[in-house]
Design a protein around this motif. Sequence first.
Motif, PDB file in Angstrom:
ATOM      1  N   TRP A  58       0.834  -1.208   0.000  1.00  0.00           N
ATOM      2  CA  TRP A  58       0.000   0.000   0.000  1.00  0.00           C
ATOM      3  C   TRP A  58       0.869   1.258   0.000  1.00  0.00           C
ATOM      4  O   TRP A  58       0.595   2.213  -0.733  1.00  0.00           O
ATOM      5  CB  TRP A  58      -0.917  -0.005   1.220  1.00  0.00           C
ATOM      6  CG  TRP A  58      -1.764   1.236   1.297  1.00  0.00           C
ATOM      7  CD1 TRP A  58      -2.936   1.483   0.640  1.00  0.00           C
ATOM      8  CD2 TRP A  58      -1.470   2.424   2.054  1.00  0.00           C
ATOM      9  NE1 TRP A  58      -3.397   2.753   0.946  1.00  0.00           N
ATOM     10  CE2 TRP A  58      -2.520   3.346   1.806  1.00  0.00           C
ATOM     11  CE3 TRP A  58      -0.441   2.789   2.914  1.00  0.00           C
ATOM     12  CZ2 TRP A  58      -2.549   4.610   2.400  1.00  0.00           C
ATOM     13  CZ3 TRP A  58      -0.466   4.044   3.503  1.00  0.00           C
ATOM     14  CH2 TRP A  58      -1.516   4.942   3.241  1.00  0.00           C
ATOM     15  N   LEU A  59       1.915   1.270   0.818  1.00  0.00           N
ATOM     16  CA  LEU A  59       2.775   2.455   0.895  1.00  0.00           C
ATOM     17  C   LEU A  59       3.414   2.777  -0.453  1.00  0.00           C
ATOM     18  O   LEU A  59       3.548   3.945  -0.828  1.00  0.00           O
ATOM     19  CB  LEU A  59       3.861   2.246   1.951  1.00  0.00           C
ATOM     20  CG  LEU A  59       3.412   2.355   3.420  1.00  0.00           C
ATOM     21  CD1 LEU A  59       4.493   1.839   4.352  1.00  0.00           C
ATOM     22  CD2 LEU A  59       3.050   3.801   3.763  1.00  0.00           C
ATOM     23  N   PHE A  60       3.809   1.740  -1.181  1.00  0.00           N
ATOM     24  CA  PHE A  60       4.449   1.951  -2.477  1.00  0.00           C
ATOM     25  C   PHE A  60       3.430   1.986  -3.623  1.00  0.00           C
ATOM     26  O   PHE A  60       3.799   2.277  -4.761  1.00  0.00           O
ATOM     27  CB  PHE A  60       5.460   0.832  -2.759  1.00  0.00           C
ATOM     28  CG  PHE A  60       6.779   0.995  -2.048  1.00  0.00           C
ATOM     29  CD1 PHE A  60       7.844   1.667  -2.663  1.00  0.00           C
ATOM     30  CD2 PHE A  60       6.969   0.510  -0.776  1.00  0.00           C
ATOM     31  CE1 PHE A  60       9.053   1.828  -2.025  1.00  0.00           C
ATOM     32  CE2 PHE A  60       8.176   0.667  -0.113  1.00  0.00           C
ATOM     33  CZ  PHE A  60       9.218   1.323  -0.733  1.00  0.00           C
ATOM     34  N   GLN A  61       2.163   1.662  -3.306  1.00  0.00           N
ATOM     35  CA  GLN A  61       1.129   1.556  -4.350  1.00  0.00           C
ATOM     36  C   GLN A  61       1.609   0.629  -5.457  1.00  0.00           C
ATOM     37  O   GLN A  61       1.486   0.917  -6.661  1.00  0.00           O
ATOM     38  CB  GLN A  61       0.778   2.949  -4.908  1.00  0.00           C
ATOM     39  CG  GLN A  61       0.091   3.858  -3.904  1.00  0.00           C
ATOM     40  CD  GLN A  61      -1.294   3.381  -3.518  1.00  0.00           C
ATOM     41  OE1 GLN A  61      -2.233   3.431  -4.317  1.00  0.00           O
ATOM     42  NE2 GLN A  61      -1.434   2.895  -2.293  1.00  0.00           N
ATOM     43  N   ALA A  62       2.183  -0.511  -5.039  1.00  0.00           N
ATOM     44  CA  ALA A  62       2.776  -1.457  -5.985  1.00  0.00           C
ATOM     45  C   ALA A  62       1.730  -2.409  -6.554  1.00  0.00           C
ATOM     46  O   ALA A  62       0.739  -2.741  -5.885  1.00  0.00           O
ATOM     47  CB  ALA A  62       3.874  -2.265  -5.289  1.00  0.00           C
ATOM     48  N   GLU A  63       1.937  -2.822  -7.792  1.00  0.00           N
ATOM     49  CA  GLU A  63       1.030  -3.776  -8.430  1.00  0.00           C
ATOM     50  C   GLU A  63       1.074  -5.134  -7.733  1.00  0.00           C
ATOM     51  O   GLU A  63       0.058  -5.808  -7.591  1.00  0.00           O
ATOM     52  CB  GLU A  63       1.427  -3.976  -9.896  1.00  0.00           C
ATOM     53  CG  GLU A  63       1.090  -2.843 -10.813  1.00  0.00           C
ATOM     54  CD  GLU A  63       1.499  -3.135 -12.249  1.00  0.00           C
ATOM     55  OE1 GLU A  63       1.074  -2.367 -13.137  1.00  0.00           O
ATOM     56  OE2 GLU A  63       2.234  -4.114 -12.494  1.00  0.00           O
ATOM     57  N   LYS A  64       2.277  -5.528  -7.336  1.00  0.00           N
ATOM     58  CA  LYS A  64       2.469  -6.891  -6.843  1.00  0.00           C
ATOM     59  C   LYS A  64       3.522  -6.891  -5.746  1.00  0.00           C
ATOM     60  O   LYS A  64       4.487  -6.128  -5.791  1.00  0.00           O
ATOM     61  CB  LYS A  64       2.913  -7.782  -8.012  1.00  0.00           C
ATOM     62  CG  LYS A  64       3.027  -9.253  -7.701  1.00  0.00           C
ATOM     63  CD  LYS A  64       3.122 -10.095  -8.972  1.00  0.00           C
ATOM     64  CE  LYS A  64       4.203  -9.654  -9.920  1.00  0.00           C
ATOM     65  NZ  LYS A  64       4.367 -10.577 -11.071  1.00  0.00           N
ATOM     66  N   ALA A  65       3.337  -7.781  -4.734  1.00  0.00           N
ATOM     67  CA  ALA A  65       4.310  -7.869  -3.645  1.00  0.00           C
ATOM     68  C   ALA A  65       4.278  -9.263  -3.041  1.00  0.00           C
ATOM     69  O   ALA A  65       3.256  -9.961  -3.084  1.00  0.00           O
ATOM     70  CB  ALA A  65       4.017  -6.826  -2.567  1.00  0.00           C
TER      71      ALA A  65
END
Length: 311
Positions: free
Chosen positions: A35-42
């Motif tokens: 959420w903090l990085f607004q990343a597509e995938k983690a």
Amino acid sequence: MSRPRKKKGRPISGWLVLDKPVGMGSTEAVSKVKWLFQAEKAGHAGTLDPLASGMLPIALGDATKTVPYVQDGAKIYRFTVAWGEERTTDDLEGPVTKTSEKRPSEAEVRAVMPNYTGVIMQTPPQFSAIKIAGERAYDLAREGETVDIPAREVEIARFDIVELATDSTTFEIECGKGTYVRSLARDMGRDLGCYGYISMLRRSAVDPFTADDFVTVAELEAARGEPGEGPIDFTAIDAYLVDTSAALDCLPQVAVSDDTASKIRLGNPVIVRGRDAPVEADEACVTARGRLVAIGAIEQGMFKPKRVFAG
């Protein structure tokens, strides 16, 4: 025909080496970072129990393709074994099942440590993520079932005493994949005739990452800042990411030109040249201008990509 789903988030890639606090689960930590990085995938490499703190490597974007290499890396743990009790979970969370008035001497502790050094057979805890007939052992344990978990081979390269107290001993170990520190406490306590459980556990390193790479949740939140009316500036938080290729230090690396990298990214095999380029390798990675291009095998000087990475 249905339209393909549009991915949510940014196509950001790299490793975030989180200093996970006590009380936060690994899945919760990954969700927070995503959420903090607004990343597509983690995803993460190597679960840490909520009661444990320390290094939780989290992969974003294309870095998730390199998770197995970090999971296989050597790990360093510092932990305290409290003597005199055995608990269902082998840590502070579970109720006490056995007690003893005995407390081991330093000589007694040192005498059993060689039994837990090198390649050993270890039975994972009842409360673990091991799958038994398709179900997690901890789910069965929470339902009151006692399951037969087979012992498995693990390796402990180094086992040291850090601090001695009357009711506890603090250790540090360097170990390989699949080692359960909670099992060490349980088994040593039984061997010493006094019982034991983990009262503190911290992971300080997961190869190739070290404590120098640590980032806290508070530091990430400060770097991202409060959401405003305009678009978020991710410059400061992105600076905490470690390049995806860092996870592949264990593999032979071959540098190629931009043209060759383009061919590889399309799935084409290419001839690799250079003084240090291996002729044969079960696994190797290719880079262009320091950026990861692909992981693959080299056969008779020909690199055959298996996993490719965006440019």
